[in-house]
Every structure is written in C-alpha cells, then in structure tokens.
Design an enzyme around this catalytic site. Structure first.
Site, PDB file in Angstrom:
ATOM      1  N   ARG A  62      17.283 -32.901  79.246  1.00 57.34           N
ATOM      2  CA  ARG A  62      16.509 -33.668  78.254  1.00 57.34           C
ATOM      3  C   ARG A  62      16.065 -32.798  77.088  1.00 57.34           C
ATOM      4  O   ARG A  62      15.694 -33.302  76.026  1.00 57.34           O
ATOM      5  CB  ARG A  62      15.309 -34.360  78.927  1.00 57.34           C
ATOM      6  CG  ARG A  62      14.691 -35.418  78.057  1.00 57.34           C
ATOM      7  CD  ARG A  62      13.591 -36.275  78.689  1.00 57.34           C
ATOM      8  NE  ARG A  62      13.371 -36.063  80.089  1.00 57.34           N
ATOM      9  CZ  ARG A  62      12.464 -35.195  80.577  1.00 57.34           C
ATOM     10  NH1 ARG A  62      11.733 -34.475  79.762  1.00 57.34           N
ATOM     11  NH2 ARG A  62      12.311 -35.060  81.882  1.00 57.34           N
ATOM     12  N   TYR A 115      16.202 -51.529  56.951  1.00 55.93           N
ATOM     13  CA  TYR A 115      16.793 -51.941  58.224  1.00 55.93           C
ATOM     14  C   TYR A 115      15.756 -52.763  58.999  1.00 55.93           C
ATOM     15  O   TYR A 115      14.614 -52.360  59.139  1.00 55.93           O
ATOM     16  CB  TYR A 115      17.221 -50.694  59.008  1.00 55.93           C
ATOM     17  CG  TYR A 115      18.105 -50.996  60.191  1.00 55.93           C
ATOM     18  CD1 TYR A 115      19.389 -51.506  60.013  1.00 55.93           C
ATOM     19  CD2 TYR A 115      17.663 -50.776  61.487  1.00 55.93           C
ATOM     20  CE1 TYR A 115      20.204 -51.779  61.092  1.00 55.93           C
ATOM     21  CE2 TYR A 115      18.479 -51.049  62.567  1.00 55.93           C
ATOM     22  CZ  TYR A 115      19.747 -51.550  62.363  1.00 55.93           C
ATOM     23  OH  TYR A 115      20.550 -51.825  63.439  1.00 55.93           O
ATOM     24  N   ASP A 189      16.287 -42.690  55.122  1.00 54.84           N
ATOM     25  CA  ASP A 189      17.393 -43.142  55.969  1.00 54.84           C
ATOM     26  C   ASP A 189      18.622 -43.214  55.062  1.00 54.84           C
ATOM     27  O   ASP A 189      18.732 -44.089  54.210  1.00 54.84           O
ATOM     28  CB  ASP A 189      17.055 -44.507  56.574  1.00 54.84           C
ATOM     29  CG  ASP A 189      18.150 -45.011  57.513  1.00 54.84           C
ATOM     30  OD1 ASP A 189      19.301 -44.552  57.402  1.00 54.84           O
ATOM     31  OD2 ASP A 189      17.839 -45.887  58.346  1.00 54.84           O
ATOM     32  N   LYS A 214      27.415 -45.086  62.632  1.00 49.40           N
ATOM     33  CA  LYS A 214      28.123 -45.589  61.452  1.00 49.40           C
ATOM     34  C   LYS A 214      29.127 -44.544  60.954  1.00 49.40           C
ATOM     35  O   LYS A 214      30.052 -44.220  61.664  1.00 49.40           O
ATOM     36  CB  LYS A 214      27.109 -46.007  60.387  1.00 49.40           C
ATOM     37  CG  LYS A 214      25.888 -46.777  60.931  1.00 49.40           C
ATOM     38  CD  LYS A 214      26.223 -48.145  61.489  1.00 49.40           C
ATOM     39  CE  LYS A 214      25.100 -48.759  62.310  1.00 49.40           C
ATOM     40  NZ  LYS A 214      23.812 -48.914  61.639  1.00 49.40           N
TER      41      LYS A 214
HETATM   42  C1  LIG Z   1      22.480 -49.090  62.073  1.00 49.71           C
HETATM   43  C2  LIG Z   1      21.336 -48.578  61.293  1.00 49.71           C
HETATM   44  C3  LIG Z   1      20.205 -48.050  61.926  1.00 49.71           C
HETATM   45  C4  LIG Z   1      20.061 -48.039  63.427  1.00 49.71           C
HETATM   46  O1  LIG Z   1      20.991 -47.219  64.031  1.00 49.71           O
HETATM   47  P1  LIG Z   1      21.473 -47.436  65.568  1.00 49.71           P
HETATM   48  O2  LIG Z   1      22.376 -46.284  65.779  1.00 49.71           O
HETATM   49  O3  LIG Z   1      22.147 -48.761  65.616  1.00 49.71           O
HETATM   50  O4  LIG Z   1      20.240 -47.413  66.389  1.00 49.71           O
HETATM   51  C5  LIG Z   1      19.178 -47.582  61.137  1.00 49.71           C
HETATM   52  N1  LIG Z   1      19.254 -47.601  59.796  1.00 49.71           N
HETATM   53  C6  LIG Z   1      20.326 -48.105  59.149  1.00 49.71           C
HETATM   54  C7  LIG Z   1      20.330 -48.104  57.661  1.00 49.71           C
HETATM   55  C8  LIG Z   1      21.397 -48.610  59.876  1.00 49.71           C
HETATM   56  O5  LIG Z   1      22.447 -49.115  59.225  1.00 49.71           O
END
Ligand SMILES: *Cc1c(COP(=O)(O)O)cnc(C)c1O
Length: 399
Positions: A62, A115, A189, A214
């Site tokens: 962890r 998001y 983000d 992504k």
């Molecule tokens: C998909 C996404 C998230 C969340 O990510 P996960 O890997 O699905 O938890 C957060 N911010 C943005 C802009 C996203 O496109």
C-alpha cells in the site's frame, strides 16, 4: 506561456525513456511487473536501517511498488514535476488529494464547468466535513478573485480544457491572482490535455491531475489517476495514500508504462485528426455548432494558442435535430463506439443527454447548457479519412 521549444517530439523521448532504470532485473528491456503485496527483510538489522530511513526500499504494497514507481517517475518527467503519485483511479487521486489538503472550516473555489464526480465530491461530500466552497465560471477571473476568503480559502480546483465545452483556463492568470495569497494551492485537472499538450506546473499550478484512464493509458484497458507537483506536496500525498489506500496495482502500472511510451505519437495524431475533423464539421450543413479550442470560433481560442501545444482529441458539436434524430445519427456511425471516456486509441461517441444527464428532462438539460443534440466525439488513432467518411454517411441520415 507554453514553452514552444519543448516540442512534443522531445516529450516523445521522455515518454519512452524517462523514469526507467538503465539496467533492469535479468537485463530485461521491459519493466517487470512486481507482483507482490509485501517485501521481506533479510534480518532485523535491515529492518532497523529501513525504519531509520538509512536505506531506500519498499516495505508494504500500500506504500509503494517498483513498477508503480517507474510509472510515477515517467509521468513526473512528462509534467516537468519533481514527483508524481499514482492512485487507483482519477477520482481516487482527486478526492485523496483534496482530503489531504483541506481541513474543516476551510474553503475551496471550484470552477463550475467540471467533471461531474469532482463537483459532487466538493459540493455534496465535503460540506459534511465542514469544508465550504464557491463555484465560479471558468472564464470569470474577477469572480475567482472575489471568491477568495483570505486565511480561509485553501485551494482553487479547476479543469482545463473542460468537459464538454472544452473551455480553457488561463492558468498563469489564475496563478497570478493567487500569488499574494501564499497559502492557496492551485490544482488543475489536465486530463483533457495530457502533458503533451499542456504542462500546468510550468504555468504556475501547484498540482496537476490526470485520469490515466484517458490519454496516459490510452488503450481503454486500465483505470488510474496521477497527481504531480513538488517533492514536498507529493510526498505528503503519498503518506496520505497509505492511509486512504487507493494505490494503483502493479498490473495497471505496467499497462500504464506501456501506454505512456506511445503517448506523444498518439496525442499528436489525435490533435491533428481532431483539428481537421472539427474544421470539416464546422462547415457541414447538418451541424449546428462545433466546440474545439483549435477553432477560431471557440471562445478560448487565444488562451489555447498561448498555453497549449495542441488541442486534444475531443470535439463537441451539436447536430441539427432533436434527441431521437441525434441518437439515430450516433447509431449510424460504424467506427466510433458508443461509450463514456475519451483519449484512447478507439474513437468513442456519446450523447451527453443520454449518458451523463439521462435522468433530467430536456428542459432541465437545456437550463444547464446540455442540448439534446449535443455530441461528444473522442477521436482515436484510426485514419482520419475513414472517420470523416463514416461521420459523413451518418450525418447524411439526419432529416
Ligand atoms: C475521467 C475523468 C476523471 C475521473 O477519472 P477516473 O479515472 O475515471 O476516476 C476526472 N477528471 C476528468 C476531467 C475526467 O475526464
């Protein structure tokens, strides 16, 4: 200002080689998957050395893992960060980081076009722990300034580009606004940009998030989240990760390393295809409007030109038609698959009205700016000519 000398091709070299030890176990070229939950100590003396910090080694799964560490170093290099910590998902990275930074009685400024799950966390979960927030539109810089509560505001959380309208934040401008308030951290983000198109830390952000699910993973086969920044901040987050427990697993880290190697060529291809398709869509008689930061018609075109090297693979557009006509258009696409997510090698298409906002009525959706005819198109790495042909035959079916 984006460093224009830092061309994606240079980041291509970083993506392939950074973070990897020069010589690996058994002389292997690929990074091994260290599939272990715990680590053994030779004897009590080694344990004591470890506890006193005299040697660097792993202790328990962890807290860290050698495969994860390679992926973290690679992403840190791509972000021009001192360090990076990986989490089990993008949301795990975001929620763990915010929890690590804020205390009861403090305040968060969040940009509104963000998001959905991040917004739910800040507006629905954090108030239970006495953390307040103000939502500000991403282009309202005086609003951000006005929302600051000196001594109480702890962080500004924003996305750039945003979902679904791909609004781009002038990150340096926000960093400038926050400069006199030393205690306020700027968190960006940057999932929709990836480090190939934008490096928020070089623009004044304190921490940058990526959903590795992504672009970074890029193959729609893993979930992961990354946060990059200074040694001090990321070190504290790593400690906190040991408490909350949302660490990535070694197999996911291996897939991520593998995906990261091709990040630069994938994103360059996606940038190029998306810009071409966005221009073509904008001139198509069956298309009402197109939102893409690389188009002069986009409200943040100038910011994007100044701060980004490319504009990503996501194009948002509205077609001329109602809810059902739009669904019929989407169903007629042969290459693009209907799915949430973005940034992978496969082109994905979705109708936000029926994906993220299914439970709302048309009127409710319109009131928050989500038209029934809105389409989010995440360009993969297929031939852009094939994608255009496919979109063209599907658009021709619109009334
Ligand atoms: C998909 C996404 C998230 C969340 O990510 P996960 O890997 O699905 O938890 C957060 N911010 C943005 C802009 C996203 O496109």
């Amino acid at each position: 200002m984006a460093d224009v000398t830092n061309h994606p091709s240079k980041l291509g070299t970083v993506a392939v080689h950074a973070g990897e030890p020069t010589q690996k176990a058994y002389g292997a070229l690929a990074t091994p998957i260290s599939c272990t939950a715990t680590y053994t100590f030779r004897d009590t003396e080694e344990l004591k050395h470890h506890m006193e910090g005299a040697i660097e080694r792993d202790e328990y799964g962890r807290y860290g893992n050698p495969t994860i560490r390679v992926a973290e170093r690679k992403i840190a290099a791509l972000d021009e960060a001192e360090d990076c910590a990986l989490f089990a998902s993008g949301m795990s990275a975001i929620t763990s980081t915010i929890l690590a930074i804020v205390r009861s009685g403090q305040h968060i400024i969040l940009t509104s076009d963000c998001y959905r799950r991040t917004r739910q966390f800040v507006t629905g979960v954090l108030p239970r722990f006495g953390v307040e927030h103000t939502l500000v539109d991403p282009d309202d810089y005086t609003g951000i300034q006005a929302a600051i509560r000196p001594g109480t505001t702890r962080l500004v959380m924003a996305e750039s580009p945003t979902n679904p309208y791909l609004r781009c934040l002038d990150i340096s401008r926000v960093a400038g606004i926050l400069k006199p308030h030393r205690g306020i951290k700027l968190l960006i983000d940057s999932t929709f940009a990836s480090p190939i198109n934008q490096q928020p830390l070089t623009l004044g952000a304190d921490l940058v998030f990526h959903s590795c699910t992504k672009y970074l993973g890029g193959h729609n086969d893993l979930l992961g989240g990354a946060v990059s920044g200074s040694d001090a901040l990321v070190g504290a987050l790593r400690e906190f990760r040991g408490i909350l427990g949302g660490i990535l697993d070694a197999h996911g880290a291996y897939l991520l390393i593998r995906g990261l190697k091709t990040l630069a060529i994938r994103v360059e291809k996606q940038n190029e295809s998306a810009l071409g398709l966005a221009r073509w869509l904008e001139s198509h008689p069956k298309v009402e409007s197109v939102f893409y930061p690389g188009l002069e018609s986009h409200p943040d075109y100038d910011i994007a030109q100044r701060t980004m090297r490319g504009f990503g693979g996501v194009i948002t557009f509205t077609v001329k038609g109602d809810l059902d006509a739009t669904s019929n258009f989407i169903d007629a696409c042969n290459i693009a698959k209907i799915a949430p997510s973005l940034g992978g090698v496969e082109t994905l298409i979705e109708q936000p009205a029926l994906m993220s906002y299914y439970e709302l009525t048309t009127e409710q959706r319109n009131s928050i700016g989500i038209s029934d005819a809105l389409v989010r198109f995440s360009v993969g790495i297929e031939s852009s000519r094939d994608l255009q042909k496919d979109l063209s035959q599907a658009l021709d079916r619109l009334p």
